[in-house]
Design a protein around this motif. Structure first.
Motif, PDB file in Angstrom:
ATOM      1  N   ARG A  49      -4.780   8.768   4.113  1.00  0.00           N
ATOM      2  CA  ARG A  49      -5.384   7.724   4.147  1.00  0.00           C
ATOM      3  C   ARG A  49      -4.918   6.968   5.559  1.00  0.00           C
ATOM      4  O   ARG A  49      -5.741   6.695   6.294  1.00  0.00           O
ATOM      5  CB  ARG A  49      -5.163   6.349   3.069  1.00  0.00           C
ATOM      6  N   GLN A  50      -3.729   7.365   5.804  1.00  0.00           N
ATOM      7  CA  GLN A  50      -2.933   6.815   7.055  1.00  0.00           C
ATOM      8  C   GLN A  50      -3.781   7.558   8.181  1.00  0.00           C
ATOM      9  O   GLN A  50      -3.942   6.929   9.475  1.00  0.00           O
ATOM     10  CB  GLN A  50      -1.673   6.997   7.167  1.00  0.00           C
ATOM     11  N   ASP A  83       0.774  -1.236  -0.016  1.00  0.00           N
ATOM     12  CA  ASP A  83      -0.046   0.139   0.137  1.00  0.00           C
ATOM     13  C   ASP A  83       0.779   1.323   0.025  1.00  0.00           C
ATOM     14  O   ASP A  83       0.407   2.329  -0.026  1.00  0.00           O
ATOM     15  CB  ASP A  83      -0.912  -0.127   1.252  1.00  0.00           C
ATOM     16  N   PHE A  84       2.075   1.120   0.148  1.00  0.00           N
ATOM     17  CA  PHE A  84       2.954   2.559   0.003  1.00  0.00           C
ATOM     18  C   PHE A  84       3.510   2.812  -1.407  1.00  0.00           C
ATOM     19  O   PHE A  84       3.873   1.791  -1.974  1.00  0.00           O
ATOM     20  CB  PHE A  84       4.289   2.015   0.930  1.00  0.00           C
ATOM     21  N   PRO A  85       3.463   4.044  -1.605  1.00  0.00           N
ATOM     22  CA  PRO A  85       3.558   4.394  -3.415  1.00  0.00           C
ATOM     23  C   PRO A  85       5.106   4.455  -3.246  1.00  0.00           C
ATOM     24  O   PRO A  85       5.878   5.595  -2.992  1.00  0.00           O
ATOM     25  CB  PRO A  85       2.980   5.770  -3.150  1.00  0.00           C
ATOM     26  N   TRP A  89      -1.168   8.702   0.463  1.00  0.00           N
ATOM     27  CA  TRP A  89      -0.932   7.571   1.429  1.00  0.00           C
ATOM     28  C   TRP A  89      -1.051   8.379   2.914  1.00  0.00           C
ATOM     29  O   TRP A  89      -1.860   7.557   3.994  1.00  0.00           O
ATOM     30  CB  TRP A  89       0.277   6.749   1.152  1.00  0.00           C
TER      31      TRP A  89
END
Length: 63
Positions: free
Chosen positions: A56-57, A32-34, A53
Motif C-alpha cells: 500500500r505504501q 495504519d501500521f500492522p 502495508w
C-alpha cells in the motif's frame, strides 16, 4: 515452517524495512501500521500484514 511474526529488530532489518528499530517503534504507534503487543512490552509485526502495508505504501503517491 515460515515465520508469521517478526520482532521489531527483524522488521527493521535488511530483509524488510532496512531502517533503525526506533523507526519501527514509531511506525507501530500509527493506526495504519500492522503491529500488536504481546504481553506488556513486546511488539510483534505479522509478516502477511507487513507485506500488505508495504504494498500500500508503494502504491501511494509521495507527498
Amino acid at each position: 515452517m515460515t515465520k508469521r511474526l517478526l520482532s521489531v529488530r527483524e522488521a527493521a532489518g535488511p530483509n524488510w524495512l532496512n531502517c533503525n528499530p526506533k523507526t519501527v517503534y514509531r511506525l507501530a504507534r500509527r493506526a495504519d501500521f500492522p503491529a500488536l503487543r504481546v504481553g506488556e512490552k513486546r511488539i510483534m509485526i505479522p509478516v502477511e500484514l507487513l507485506e500488505k502495508w508495504i504494498q500500500r505504501q508503494a502504491e501511494a503517491p509521495l507527498d
